[in-house]
Write a protein that holds these residues in place. Structure first.
Motif, PDB file in Angstrom:
ATOM      1  N   SER A 108       0.842  -1.202   0.000  1.00  0.00           N
ATOM      2  CA  SER A 108       0.000   0.000   0.000  1.00  0.00           C
ATOM      3  C   SER A 108       0.869   1.241   0.000  1.00  0.00           C
ATOM      4  O   SER A 108       1.843   1.332   0.765  1.00  0.00           O
ATOM      5  N   LEU A 109       0.534   2.186  -0.857  1.00  0.00           N
ATOM      6  CA  LEU A 109       1.297   3.426  -0.975  1.00  0.00           C
ATOM      7  C   LEU A 109       0.741   4.458  -0.002  1.00  0.00           C
ATOM      8  O   LEU A 109      -0.447   4.794  -0.046  1.00  0.00           O
ATOM      9  N   ILE A 110       1.606   4.939   0.876  1.00  0.00           N
ATOM     10  CA  ILE A 110       1.229   5.912   1.898  1.00  0.00           C
ATOM     11  C   ILE A 110       1.934   7.216   1.572  1.00  0.00           C
ATOM     12  O   ILE A 110       3.152   7.262   1.418  1.00  0.00           O
ATOM     13  N   ILE A 111       1.184   8.295   1.499  1.00  0.00           N
ATOM     14  CA  ILE A 111       1.722   9.522   0.917  1.00  0.00           C
ATOM     15  C   ILE A 111       2.480  10.411   1.887  1.00  0.00           C
ATOM     16  O   ILE A 111       3.300  11.214   1.478  1.00  0.00           O
ATOM     17  N   SER A 112       2.246  10.278   3.199  1.00  0.00           N
ATOM     18  CA  SER A 112       2.938  11.160   4.147  1.00  0.00           C
ATOM     19  C   SER A 112       3.642  10.367   5.242  1.00  0.00           C
ATOM     20  O   SER A 112       3.224   9.262   5.604  1.00  0.00           O
ATOM     21  N   THR A 113       4.702  10.959   5.780  1.00  0.00           N
ATOM     22  CA  THR A 113       5.443  10.314   6.863  1.00  0.00           C
ATOM     23  C   THR A 113       4.577  10.198   8.119  1.00  0.00           C
ATOM     24  O   THR A 113       4.697   9.238   8.878  1.00  0.00           O
ATOM     25  N   PHE A 114       3.691  11.179   8.321  1.00  0.00           N
ATOM     26  CA  PHE A 114       2.792  11.110   9.484  1.00  0.00           C
ATOM     27  C   PHE A 114       1.909   9.873   9.410  1.00  0.00           C
ATOM     28  O   PHE A 114       1.719   9.166  10.411  1.00  0.00           O
ATOM     29  N   GLU A 115       1.368   9.608   8.241  1.00  0.00           N
ATOM     30  CA  GLU A 115       0.484   8.455   8.082  1.00  0.00           C
ATOM     31  C   GLU A 115       1.252   7.134   8.197  1.00  0.00           C
ATOM     32  O   GLU A 115       0.706   6.136   8.679  1.00  0.00           O
ATOM     33  N   MET A 116       2.504   7.117   7.750  1.00  0.00           N
ATOM     34  CA  MET A 116       3.346   5.935   7.935  1.00  0.00           C
ATOM     35  C   MET A 116       3.517   5.641   9.422  1.00  0.00           C
ATOM     36  O   MET A 116       3.366   4.490   9.876  1.00  0.00           O
ATOM     37  N   GLU A 117       3.824   6.678  10.187  1.00  0.00           N
ATOM     38  CA  GLU A 117       4.021   6.507  11.625  1.00  0.00           C
ATOM     39  C   GLU A 117       2.729   6.097  12.319  1.00  0.00           C
ATOM     40  O   GLU A 117       2.735   5.280  13.242  1.00  0.00           O
ATOM     41  N   LEU A 118       1.610   6.658  11.885  1.00  0.00           N
ATOM     42  CA  LEU A 118       0.316   6.308  12.468  1.00  0.00           C
ATOM     43  C   LEU A 118       0.015   4.821  12.265  1.00  0.00           C
ATOM     44  O   LEU A 118      -0.407   4.118  13.188  1.00  0.00           O
ATOM     45  N   LEU A 119       0.246   4.329  11.057  1.00  0.00           N
ATOM     46  CA  LEU A 119      -0.050   2.925  10.747  1.00  0.00           C
ATOM     47  C   LEU A 119       0.880   1.962  11.477  1.00  0.00           C
ATOM     48  O   LEU A 119       0.440   0.920  11.972  1.00  0.00           O
ATOM     49  N   THR A 120       2.154   2.306  11.549  1.00  0.00           N
ATOM     50  CA  THR A 120       3.106   1.388  12.197  1.00  0.00           C
ATOM     51  C   THR A 120       3.034   1.456  13.719  1.00  0.00           C
ATOM     52  O   THR A 120       3.081   0.421  14.386  1.00  0.00           O
ATOM     53  N   ASN A 121       2.891   2.649  14.260  1.00  0.00           N
ATOM     54  CA  ASN A 121       2.923   2.799  15.719  1.00  0.00           C
ATOM     55  C   ASN A 121       1.565   2.542  16.370  1.00  0.00           C
ATOM     56  O   ASN A 121       1.484   1.843  17.384  1.00  0.00           O
TER      57      ASN A 121
END
Length: 437
Positions: free
Chosen positions: A176-189
């Motif tokens: 899945s392509l995630i467009i922002s670093t904030f959203e990457m951190e939200l999904l992983t953390n």
């Protein structure tokens, strides 16, 4: 013209591996809508992906069940075949079997929900990629919290049905392509999504060179403020209301000769009621050349109070050398440690004061303009980001079976989806047949 821009960009990427030794790669993109790069950031993002795939010599087919729109991009101009498909119709099975694509890109979760099970059943060896655009559940949760006057919490997001749907869609996809670093951190953390299932891919933009900078209007050659955004997009509409009611009167009081030009596609009657030339609040509507409109202005205003993803209006402002005043949500996931190309203010009074200061201070304005160039060149380097993404795709394709074996939750959800969604779709198809007969 937008066509020329994307035709030229196809030549800016380099192939990363020798594709002569393997069968030609074909990509099927299933779009929620037909791309409108002059209307929405999502349309720009889609053309960036298509451009990248085409640059690798890959065959690209774009399919959608949406109605054609007046401002849709002519994909034939960049040699991309367009196919109209139907929801809940087994004709798609025959179509995808004949195409047998190497890669299928789902444009947002709704297309994965509607067509994902058919792709998995008919072309099990196709790499399935979900292009989220932004996290819809985050945007919806923030909008709900804003209306209630509360803070967004993990608990609130879990109560949002969209959260479960989108997370399930991510798990069912290979990547899945995630467009922002904030959203990457939200999904992983917060949601403990494996990093192997998500990939940070922001906008793929061209570097800003000194030659480009030299062509941009100077501080003394620019006038007025600008705001831009599709009026159908609720965060944009709310931003316009916020400007009209809470921010623009404060700016206009200090700079009575200034005007705010508001551009955007699909202007509603409600929006036109805000058109007040005597107050310098001017609803311009759709613009043929957004770059030109932004380039003429001194400052872009984007007081977004909810939303998600990367804001195309803000990267476009940076590309055109136009400093911006925005909010924490507006700037989210974009600067990543670099100074903003303007100011980030959430309070309406502080927002207006920052806009007034920047509008009247040429030295500060020039300093902030440079910050925007730095953000684009460091965080949105389309050439470097594109090649890294292609390498990621080829890595997964080299051993798709092992990649999927690590995603146990995805296998479970795919199994359950094939049972539930498949038979619901079959039932709808039969019902439609009976209605036509």
């Amino acid at each position: 013209m937008i066509i020329d821009k994307y035709q030229l960009r196809i030549t800016t990427f380099e192939k990363t591996i020798d594709f002569m030794s393997i069968p030609p790669i074909s990509v099927l993109i299933i779009g929620t809508v037909w791309p409108e790069p002059e209307s929405t950031a999502a349309g720009q993002r889609m053309l960036q992906l298509i451009t990248l795939f085409k640059s690798q010599g890959w065959q690209v087919v774009f399919a959608s069940a949406a109605n054609e729109s007046e401002f849709m991009f002519d994909l034939q101009k960049i040699e991309v075949k367009s196919i109209a498909i139907e929801l809940n119709n087994s004709s798609f099975d025959e179509f995808i079997n004949n195409l047998n694509p190497t890669i299928v890109v789902f444009d947002r979760l709704v297309t994965e929900e509607q067509f994902g099970w058919r792709v998995a059943e008919n072309c099990p060896n196709s790499l399935r990629i979900l292009n989220t655009e932004d996290l819809h559940f985050l945007r919806n949760s923030r909008q709900e919290a804003f209306k209630k006057g509360i803070e967004v919490s993990h608990s609130l997001m879990l109560q949002n049905e969209m959260t479960m749907r989108e997370l399930a869609s991510i798990y069912r996809s290979d990547l899945s392509l995630i467009i922002s670093t904030f959203e990457m951190e939200l999904l992983t953390n917060n949601f403990k999504i494996s990093k192997g299932l998500i990939y940070h891919l922001p906008f793929l933009l061209e570097n800003i060179t000194q030659a480009t900078v030299a062509t941009l209007p100077k501080f003394e050659e620019r006038f007025n403020f600008v705001s831009i955004g599709n009026f159908r997009h609720e965060p944009n509409w709310n931003s316009v209301l916020h400007l009209k009611e809470n921010i623009w009167p404060l700016i206009r009081k200090e700079i009575p000769e200034a005007q705010l030009h508001i551009y955007g596609s699909y202007v509603t009657e409600k929006a036109m009621q805000l058109h007040q030339p005597k107050e310098g609040f001017i609803i311009k509507g759709r613009v043929e050349n957004a770059d030109e409109a932004i380039r003429k202005a001194k400052i872009l205003l984007a007081p977004l109070r909810f939303g998600a993803g990367i804001k195309g209006k803000l990267t476009q402002a940076m590309q055109n050398g136009t400093p911006s005043i925005t909010t924490t949500i507006g700037a989210e996931g974009m600067a990543d440690g670099l100074d903003w190309n303007g100011f980030i203010e959430n309070d309406p009074k502080a927002f207006a004061e920052a806009a007034i200061l920047l509008y009247q201070n040429s030295n500060l304005w020039k300093e902030k303009q440079i910050r925007g160039f730095e953000i684009i060149n460091k965080n949105f380097d389309g050439h470097a980001l594109g090649l890294q993404f292609v390498n990621k795709i080829t890595e997964i394709l080299s051993d798709l079976k092992s990649h999927r074996e690590l995603n146990i939750v995805g296998q479970i959800l795919q199994h359950q989806t094939l049972k539930s969604t498949k038979f619901m779709s079959k039932w709808i198809e039969e019902k439609n047949k009976n209605l036509k007969s």
